[in-house]
Design a protein around this motif. Structure first.
Motif, PDB file in Angstrom:
ATOM      1  N   ASP A   1     -33.942 -11.293 -10.978  1.00  0.00           N
ATOM      2  CA  ASP A   1     -35.161 -10.679 -11.487  1.00  0.00           C
ATOM      3  C   ASP A   1     -36.383 -11.491 -11.073  1.00  0.00           C
ATOM      4  O   ASP A   1     -36.352 -12.730 -11.053  1.00  0.00           O
ATOM      5  CB  ASP A   1     -35.117 -10.585 -13.009  1.00  0.00           C
ATOM      6  CG  ASP A   1     -33.978  -9.723 -13.523  1.00  0.00           C
ATOM      7  OD1 ASP A   1     -33.417  -8.944 -12.726  1.00  0.00           O
ATOM      8  OD2 ASP A   1     -33.645  -9.854 -14.719  1.00  0.00           O
TER       9      ASP A   1
ATOM     10  N   ASP B   1     -37.414 -14.480 -13.075  1.00  0.00           N
ATOM     11  CA  ASP B   1     -36.490 -15.619 -13.087  1.00  0.00           C
ATOM     12  C   ASP B   1     -36.306 -16.244 -11.712  1.00  0.00           C
ATOM     13  O   ASP B   1     -35.641 -17.280 -11.594  1.00  0.00           O
ATOM     14  CB  ASP B   1     -35.117 -15.177 -13.607  1.00  0.00           C
ATOM     15  CG  ASP B   1     -35.172 -14.624 -15.013  1.00  0.00           C
ATOM     16  OD1 ASP B   1     -35.963 -15.138 -15.815  1.00  0.00           O
ATOM     17  OD2 ASP B   1     -34.423 -13.666 -15.308  1.00  0.00           O
ATOM     18  N   ASP B   2     -36.856 -15.620 -10.686  1.00  0.00           N
ATOM     19  CA  ASP B   2     -36.582 -16.019  -9.312  1.00  0.00           C
ATOM     20  C   ASP B   2     -37.455 -17.213  -8.917  1.00  0.00           C
ATOM     21  O   ASP B   2     -38.681 -17.143  -8.994  1.00  0.00           O
ATOM     22  CB  ASP B   2     -36.853 -14.835  -8.376  1.00  0.00           C
ATOM     23  CG  ASP B   2     -36.143 -14.960  -7.045  1.00  0.00           C
ATOM     24  OD1 ASP B   2     -35.893 -16.099  -6.619  1.00  0.00           O
ATOM     25  OD2 ASP B   2     -35.859 -13.918  -6.431  1.00  0.00           O
ATOM     26  N   ASN B   3     -36.819 -18.314  -8.482  1.00  0.00           N
ATOM     27  CA  ASN B   3     -37.604 -19.481  -8.075  1.00  0.00           C
ATOM     28  C   ASN B   3     -38.165 -19.348  -6.661  1.00  0.00           C
ATOM     29  O   ASN B   3     -38.838 -20.249  -6.169  1.00  0.00           O
ATOM     30  CB  ASN B   3     -36.781 -20.776  -8.211  1.00  0.00           C
ATOM     31  CG  ASN B   3     -35.549 -20.809  -7.316  1.00  0.00           C
ATOM     32  OD1 ASN B   3     -35.406 -20.011  -6.386  1.00  0.00           O
ATOM     33  ND2 ASN B   3     -34.657 -21.751  -7.594  1.00  0.00           N
TER      34      ASN B   3
ATOM     35  N   GLN C   1     -30.233 -19.450  -5.787  1.00  0.00           N
ATOM     36  CA  GLN C   1     -31.329 -20.135  -6.484  1.00  0.00           C
ATOM     37  C   GLN C   1     -31.307 -21.650  -6.262  1.00  0.00           C
ATOM     38  O   GLN C   1     -31.691 -22.439  -7.134  1.00  0.00           O
ATOM     39  CB  GLN C   1     -31.293 -19.823  -7.989  1.00  0.00           C
ATOM     40  CG  GLN C   1     -31.582 -18.369  -8.331  1.00  0.00           C
ATOM     41  CD  GLN C   1     -33.033 -17.990  -8.090  1.00  0.00           C
ATOM     42  OE1 GLN C   1     -33.921 -18.305  -8.898  1.00  0.00           O
ATOM     43  NE2 GLN C   1     -33.291 -17.316  -6.977  1.00  0.00           N
TER      44      GLN C   1
END
Length: 447
Positions: free
Chosen positions: A420, A423-425, A434
């Protein structure tokens, strides 16, 4: 378990569910990423409950009585399962027959059984352990009430005692849930468990008699999504009807501007169901771009995506407001040639063949914030504008609330890596693992 029901309904509902592209991308439009929810330890089951008189075929424009496609059937049709995503499963439950104005308790139970058959088949044929299944329930009209009924029965009914422990999360997306005549619906079925996610869109301009909107009662607890939105238009406008009276072709032409509403809600549904909490459901969006299942395409700039979304959202309110007001004066129910409408007035819900009450006063609802008992629902439960925490679709709290919810709870997986956006770095470059070797919060793929 109800073996005979399982055999019958799984054959009718589950068989032939596979569809969509096979290129491995979330929306069938290229890209990459491997869905982390697939595997022997996680299953995602999405059950679509149609409104009264509606069927699985109504995703087709020519088959829908709305002139254009109906949203719930459309989402089901292009929901991707095997061979693309073998741990994703879907089922469709046709609506109650149109002639059934009054439903019995057994008829409500049978509709839930049809949905349970889909879940039961997944439990029977998969090997995941523990509470390993996400169950998504998407419903319109009586189908929205069926979604609540299903969730309550899964939690409380001993008939489903073997299924409940396998379910780790229940999510509900409801489009204007109404029970019709409530005589056969046990009110307690509108009580939902603390962990259930619920988002409901409710028509603010519907006034047809017996079309009281049903709001669930959910205990207050931290975490789950709990949102009620009031939406312009009639009961059917929310899911694709673009006739200017909100109901039937015989009394009003199709207005293309009314498409903005169902398109915006459809886009929201795609992103909500595409999120990790809802199991990363994916839709085959390259079949017909006009269906808006892959609505931002290759765009990765969140600012541009937001602008597209809020422009359409704002456009809903830019339509001639008389269209919405006129919908209050046309009803599904007619007696002696007169439209019969409901509205809250003088402390109770009244029906009238003239527009004076229905046009000026708020819609009637079934709403009991402190929970429903075992008794019947009543015609004077609550007026629409007394529902706690209900917000306008275009509500602004620093930004458009609906957009903020998409960013917080939706997928917006612009890089197709099944993480998402929130939440994605590394949100614009695919990095499903990730990886962040130096621990600075920025994914390795972006450095």
């Amino acid at each position: 378990m109800r073996a005979t029901l399982r055999t019958l309904f799984v054959l009718l509902i589950v068989a032939g569910c596979g569809d969509g592209g096979t290129d491995g991308s979330p929306n069938g439009a290229g890209g990459g990423g491997v869905d982390p929810t697939t595997g022997p330890d996680r299953e995602v089951v999405t059950i679509y409950f149609a409104g009264t008189g509606l069927t699985v075929e109504m995703w087709q424009r020519g088959a829908s009585k709305f002139e254009r496609t109906e949203t719930v059937a459309l989402l089901h049709q292009f929901h991707r399962v095997e061979p693309d995503y073998p741990n994703h499963h879907k089922g469709f439950v046709n609506g109650f027959p149109s002639a059934d104005l009054v439903l019995t308790r057994a008829e409500w139970a049978n509709q839930t059984d049809r949905g349970m058959a889909v879940l039961e088949e997944v439990v029977r044929t998969t090997d995941c352990e523990g509470a390993c299944i996400i169950v998504n329930l998407v419903g319109y009209s009586r189908g929205g009430v069926s979604a609540m009924h299903f969730a309550h029965q899964l939690e409380t009914n001993q008939l489903y005692a073997e299924l409940s422990p396998k379910v780790g999360q229940v999510n509900i997306l409801a489009f204007d849930p109404v029970p019709g005549d409530p005589g056969g619906l046990l009110a307690s079925n509108l009580n939902l468990s603390p962990g259930v996610n619920y988002l409901g869109f409710y028509s603010i301009d519907e006034r047809s008699t017996l079309f009281h909107a049903a709001f669930p009662s959910i205990p207050n607890d931290v975490g789950p999504l709990r949102e009620f939105f009031s939406v312009p238009g009639s009961h059917e406008t929310l899911v694709g009807n673009t006739y200017i009276n909100g109901h039937r072709a015989s009394e009003g032409s199709d207005d293309v501007n009314l498409r903005r509403l169902p398109i915006t809600l459809r886009r929201f549904a795609v992103e909500l169901l595409g999120s990790s909490t809802w199991g990363h459901v994916r839709y085959n969006g390259d079949v017909d771009p006009s269906l808006d299942l892959d609505w931002y395409g290759p765009e990765t700039d969140l600012t541009a995506i937001r602008q597209q979304f809020v422009d359409d959202l704002s456009g809903i309110y830019a339509i001639d407001q008389s269209l919405y007001r006129d919908m209050r004066e046309t009803s599904f129910v007619r007696i002696a040639g007169l439209d019969i409408r409901d509205a809250w007035s003088a402390g109770q819900c009244l029906n009238a063949p003239t527009e004076s009450i229905a046009s000026a006063n708020p819609r009637c609802t079934y709403f009991r914030p402190n929970g429903y008992g075992s008794g019947d629902l009543g015609r004077s439960d609550a007026p629409f504008n007394d529902v706690d925490n209900i917000r306008n679709l275009n509500a602004v709290d620093g930004d458009f609330v609906l957009w903020d919810l998409l960013v917080e709870y939706g997928s917006l997986d612009v890089d197709d890596d099944f993480v998402d956006y929130a939440d994605d770095n590394c949100p614009t470059v695919a990095n499903p693992d990730q990886a962040d070797a130096n621990g600075n919060g920025v994914g390795d793929a972006c450095e």
